[in-house]
Design a protein around this motif. Sequence first.
Motif, PDB file in Angstrom:
ATOM      1  N   TYR A 216       0.808  -1.217   0.000  1.00 22.20           N
ATOM      2  CA  TYR A 216       0.000   0.000   0.000  1.00 22.20           C
ATOM      3  C   TYR A 216       0.846   1.274   0.000  1.00 22.20           C
ATOM      4  O   TYR A 216       0.403   2.309  -0.511  1.00 22.20           O
ATOM      5  CB  TYR A 216      -0.969  -0.019   1.181  1.00 22.20           C
ATOM      6  N   ALA A 217       2.050   1.215   0.560  1.00 22.15           N
ATOM      7  CA  ALA A 217       2.922   2.392   0.523  1.00 22.15           C
ATOM      8  C   ALA A 217       3.360   2.692  -0.916  1.00 22.15           C
ATOM      9  O   ALA A 217       3.329   3.846  -1.357  1.00 22.15           O
ATOM     10  CB  ALA A 217       4.144   2.182   1.417  1.00 22.15           C
ATOM     11  N   LEU A 218       3.767   1.656  -1.653  1.00 20.39           N
ATOM     12  CA  LEU A 218       4.164   1.860  -3.048  1.00 20.39           C
ATOM     13  C   LEU A 218       2.964   2.211  -3.922  1.00 20.39           C
ATOM     14  O   LEU A 218       3.054   3.070  -4.808  1.00 20.39           O
ATOM     15  CB  LEU A 218       4.864   0.604  -3.587  1.00 20.39           C
ATOM     16  N   THR A 219       1.841   1.551  -3.647  1.00 16.46           N
ATOM     17  CA  THR A 219       0.619   1.865  -4.395  1.00 16.46           C
ATOM     18  C   THR A 219       0.248   3.332  -4.221  1.00 16.46           C
ATOM     19  O   THR A 219      -0.014   4.051  -5.190  1.00 16.46           O
ATOM     20  CB  THR A 219      -0.540   0.983  -3.907  1.00 16.46           C
ATOM     21  N   GLY A 220       0.238   3.794  -2.964  1.00 13.77           N
ATOM     22  CA  GLY A 220      -0.087   5.189  -2.691  1.00 13.77           C
ATOM     23  C   GLY A 220       0.939   6.153  -3.255  1.00 13.77           C
ATOM     24  O   GLY A 220       0.587   7.232  -3.749  1.00 13.77           O
ATOM     25  N   ALA A 221       2.208   5.765  -3.192  1.00 12.95           N
ATOM     26  CA  ALA A 221       3.273   6.650  -3.685  1.00 12.95           C
ATOM     27  C   ALA A 221       3.182   6.840  -5.193  1.00 12.95           C
ATOM     28  O   ALA A 221       3.310   7.962  -5.700  1.00 12.95           O
ATOM     29  CB  ALA A 221       4.632   6.083  -3.301  1.00 12.95           C
ATOM     30  N   PHE A 222       2.975   5.753  -5.934  1.00 13.16           N
ATOM     31  CA  PHE A 222       2.854   5.877  -7.387  1.00 13.16           C
ATOM     32  C   PHE A 222       1.611   6.688  -7.762  1.00 13.16           C
ATOM     33  O   PHE A 222       1.658   7.532  -8.656  1.00 13.16           O
ATOM     34  CB  PHE A 222       2.801   4.495  -8.044  1.00 13.16           C
ATOM     35  N   ALA A 223       0.496   6.435  -7.060  1.00  8.90           N
ATOM     36  CA  ALA A 223      -0.721   7.183  -7.354  1.00  8.90           C
ATOM     37  C   ALA A 223      -0.533   8.663  -7.063  1.00  8.90           C
ATOM     38  O   ALA A 223      -0.905   9.528  -7.865  1.00  8.90           O
ATOM     39  CB  ALA A 223      -1.887   6.620  -6.544  1.00  8.90           C
ATOM     40  N   PHE A 224       0.077   8.964  -5.920  1.00 10.58           N
ATOM     41  CA  PHE A 224       0.250  10.355  -5.505  1.00 10.58           C
ATOM     42  C   PHE A 224       1.246  11.088  -6.392  1.00 10.58           C
ATOM     43  O   PHE A 224       1.175  12.316  -6.531  1.00 10.58           O
ATOM     44  CB  PHE A 224       0.698  10.403  -4.049  1.00 10.58           C
ATOM     45  N   SER A 225       2.183  10.364  -6.994  1.00 14.79           N
ATOM     46  CA  SER A 225       3.162  11.021  -7.865  1.00 14.79           C
ATOM     47  C   SER A 225       2.497  11.621  -9.100  1.00 14.79           C
ATOM     48  O   SER A 225       3.029  12.557  -9.712  1.00 14.79           O
ATOM     49  CB  SER A 225       4.267  10.046  -8.277  1.00 14.79           C
ATOM     50  N   GLY A 226       1.313  11.101  -9.468  1.00 16.96           N
ATOM     51  CA  GLY A 226       0.561  11.732 -10.548  1.00 16.96           C
ATOM     52  C   GLY A 226       0.159  13.153 -10.184  1.00 16.96           C
ATOM     53  O   GLY A 226       0.154  14.058 -11.029  1.00 16.96           O
ATOM     54  N   LEU A 227      -0.166  13.367  -8.893  1.00  9.86           N
ATOM     55  CA  LEU A 227      -0.472  14.715  -8.412  1.00  9.86           C
ATOM     56  C   LEU A 227       0.767  15.600  -8.485  1.00  9.86           C
ATOM     57  O   LEU A 227       0.684  16.776  -8.857  1.00  9.86           O
ATOM     58  CB  LEU A 227      -0.992  14.642  -6.974  1.00  9.86           C
ATOM     59  N   PHE A 228       1.934  15.055  -8.168  1.00  9.43           N
ATOM     60  CA  PHE A 228       3.173  15.819  -8.214  1.00  9.43           C
ATOM     61  C   PHE A 228       3.477  16.259  -9.648  1.00  9.43           C
ATOM     62  O   PHE A 228       3.941  17.373  -9.880  1.00  9.43           O
ATOM     63  CB  PHE A 228       4.336  14.975  -7.678  1.00  9.43           C
ATOM     64  N   VAL A 229       3.253  15.355 -10.596  1.00  9.63           N
ATOM     65  CA  VAL A 229       3.464  15.706 -11.995  1.00  9.63           C
ATOM     66  C   VAL A 229       2.545  16.857 -12.387  1.00  9.63           C
ATOM     67  O   VAL A 229       2.964  17.827 -13.048  1.00  9.63           O
ATOM     68  CB  VAL A 229       3.217  14.487 -12.909  1.00  9.63           C
ATOM     69  N   TYR A 230       1.295  16.752 -11.980  1.00  5.96           N
ATOM     70  CA  TYR A 230       0.325  17.815 -12.278  1.00  5.96           C
ATOM     71  C   TYR A 230       0.754  19.142 -11.657  1.00  5.96           C
ATOM     72  O   TYR A 230       0.731  20.191 -12.315  1.00  5.96           O
ATOM     73  CB  TYR A 230      -1.056  17.395 -11.762  1.00  5.96           C
ATOM     74  N   VAL A 231       1.164  19.121 -10.380  1.00  6.41           N
ATOM     75  CA  VAL A 231       1.539  20.351  -9.683  1.00  6.41           C
ATOM     76  C   VAL A 231       2.753  21.004 -10.347  1.00  6.41           C
ATOM     77  O   VAL A 231       2.777  22.225 -10.548  1.00  6.41           O
ATOM     78  CB  VAL A 231       1.826  20.063  -8.194  1.00  6.41           C
ATOM     79  N   SER A 232       3.768  20.204 -10.687  1.00  5.96           N
ATOM     80  CA  SER A 232       4.990  20.772 -11.269  1.00  5.96           C
ATOM     81  C   SER A 232       4.796  21.218 -12.714  1.00  5.96           C
ATOM     82  O   SER A 232       5.473  22.148 -13.176  1.00  5.96           O
ATOM     83  CB  SER A 232       6.133  19.749 -11.193  1.00  5.96           C
ATOM     84  N   SER A 233       3.871  20.587 -13.431  1.00  3.85           N
ATOM     85  CA  SER A 233       3.685  20.913 -14.855  1.00  3.85           C
ATOM     86  C   SER A 233       2.606  21.959 -15.088  1.00  3.85           C
ATOM     87  O   SER A 233       2.619  22.644 -16.119  1.00  3.85           O
ATOM     88  CB  SER A 233       3.303  19.643 -15.632  1.00  3.85           C
ATOM     89  N   SER A 234       1.664  22.098 -14.163  1.00  2.00           N
ATOM     90  CA  SER A 234       0.502  22.952 -14.415  1.00  2.00           C
ATOM     91  C   SER A 234       0.821  24.420 -14.649  1.00  2.00           C
ATOM     92  O   SER A 234       0.158  25.060 -15.489  1.00  2.00           O
ATOM     93  CB  SER A 234      -0.515  22.806 -13.276  1.00  2.00           C
ATOM     94  N   PRO A 235       1.825  25.023 -13.961  1.00  5.44           N
ATOM     95  CA  PRO A 235       2.103  26.430 -14.276  1.00  5.44           C
ATOM     96  C   PRO A 235       2.484  26.639 -15.737  1.00  5.44           C
ATOM     97  O   PRO A 235       2.044  27.597 -16.383  1.00  5.44           O
ATOM     98  CB  PRO A 235       3.267  26.777 -13.335  1.00  5.44           C
ATOM     99  N   VAL A 236       3.322  25.739 -16.263  1.00  2.00           N
ATOM    100  CA  VAL A 236       3.749  25.860 -17.656  1.00  2.00           C
ATOM    101  C   VAL A 236       2.586  25.555 -18.600  1.00  2.00           C
ATOM    102  O   VAL A 236       2.347  26.279 -19.572  1.00  2.00           O
ATOM    103  CB  VAL A 236       4.939  24.918 -17.943  1.00  2.00           C
ATOM    104  N   VAL A 237       1.844  24.482 -18.308  1.00  2.94           N
ATOM    105  CA  VAL A 237       0.733  24.073 -19.179  1.00  2.94           C
ATOM    106  C   VAL A 237      -0.329  25.164 -19.266  1.00  2.94           C
ATOM    107  O   VAL A 237      -0.769  25.550 -20.354  1.00  2.94           O
ATOM    108  CB  VAL A 237       0.111  22.745 -18.692  1.00  2.94           C
ATOM    109  N   PHE A 238      -0.730  25.689 -18.110  1.00  5.26           N
ATOM    110  CA  PHE A 238      -1.824  26.661 -18.115  1.00  5.26           C
ATOM    111  C   PHE A 238      -1.367  28.064 -18.506  1.00  5.26           C
ATOM    112  O   PHE A 238      -2.045  28.742 -19.286  1.00  5.26           O
ATOM    113  CB  PHE A 238      -2.517  26.694 -16.751  1.00  5.26           C
ATOM    114  N   MET A 239      -0.227  28.518 -17.977  1.00  6.79           N
ATOM    115  CA  MET A 239       0.179  29.902 -18.218  1.00  6.79           C
ATOM    116  C   MET A 239       0.956  30.078 -19.514  1.00  6.79           C
ATOM    117  O   MET A 239       0.831  31.101 -20.182  1.00  6.79           O
ATOM    118  CB  MET A 239       0.988  30.420 -17.022  1.00  6.79           C
ATOM    119  N   ASP A 240       1.771  29.080 -19.900  1.00  2.00           N
ATOM    120  CA  ASP A 240       2.575  29.219 -21.118  1.00  2.00           C
ATOM    121  C   ASP A 240       1.883  28.651 -22.352  1.00  2.00           C
ATOM    122  O   ASP A 240       2.010  29.209 -23.451  1.00  2.00           O
ATOM    123  CB  ASP A 240       3.939  28.529 -20.939  1.00  2.00           C
TER     124      ASP A 240
END
Length: 409
Positions: A216-240
């Motif tokens: 469950y730790a790895l399951t949660g970590a992989f799932a949550f990393s999708g949120l990290f990708v979104y957070v780090s990419s969203s400024p460029v995707v939305f603003m640029d």
Amino acid sequence: MTTRRYWTLILILGTMTALGPFSIDMYLSGYQAIAEDLHTTTARIGLSLASYFIGISAGQLLYGPLLDRFGRKKPLYVGLVIYIIASAGCIGARTLDAFVALRFIQAIGSCAAAVASVAMVRDLFPIKDSAKVFALLMLVVGASPMLAPTIGGYITTAFNWQAIFIVLGGMGLLLMIACFFFLPESHQPDTSMSLKPGPIISGFWAVMREPQFYTYALTGAFAFSGLFVYVSSSPVVFMDIFHVSERHFGWIFAGLSVGFIGSSQLNSLTLRYFRSEQIIRIALVTQAALGIIFFLGTYLGWFGLTGTIIMLFLFLSCLGFANPNASALSIAPFKKNAGTAAALMGALQMGIGGLASTVASLFDVTSAVPMTMLMAATAILSVTALFVGGLRITNPVFLHDGADTAVLH
């Protein structure tokens, strides 16, 4: 425990959990201003986010044994002091390298609060209530993406990006005061715990080899990393790419967080009718399917701004169901060494998330394809970890059983 006491603890623990996410989300709207001031590109500022993820991952491994050895509050105070000092340092940063390094140190400080909050959930509440409590913490954490980018955008526009870190340092100070006066010490120092490298590594290994934990730790970590990708990419995707303004980006980010928050609260209602193991399975399979559709649709040009927002909302909603149950199921087998288990779970979550966000920052972004590709990949890895790891769980600790007599020591 009285109702007032219960909600006071939820508020403080939730704020402790939210300190790291708030430190991430508040400065996203200031990316462009920071890039201009430090004479670099918006994409390069993403390295400061990656360094924060790496710092919060490594730091959790440091605090886990300290929280078990010295009790919960003393290491928490040390971490908050480090956080406040690093926030002050970010105000004076004049180069990208210095800013990236200071964000790393800031993360080292903030993760003390993150690890302590998870361990104290295990200390203070019955095991059967763990998933419900984590969902309530997500309600407090969810205020971060709703409020932080919008607040950050207004602060940057009205003052400058440095003012964001003045606010963050003030938050750290107020949280330390609240913890001192209103948060009980939930774990007495354990003098039998050694802080030598060998026993510490053995302690982490004892946690890691428990099948229910690593599944469950790895399951949660992989799932949550999708949120990290979104957070780090969203400024460029939305603003640029979609050319939305800083303020509009803050409102979009806040609106999308409603999916994550709302589903985490619906999870508490769903737990009345289904077990955590059932909920997480359905949520992650759905998230993987959405991730694949999102990637293919973006690659084929199906999604504009509106379509992208809708798909992100649905993807994050699945995560709101999965995350509280993954966290609760990960630490359920542990009591005496809950700090070590919480640290390792957090380190895996932040480490994998930091790696994912670093990979996202390496792309020369001209479309949303890299973001959606990585989000789909993390969702698929999460489902794989769940089903492969689940085959190894032979003696599960079920949350609905509610008895600490079943907890491993």
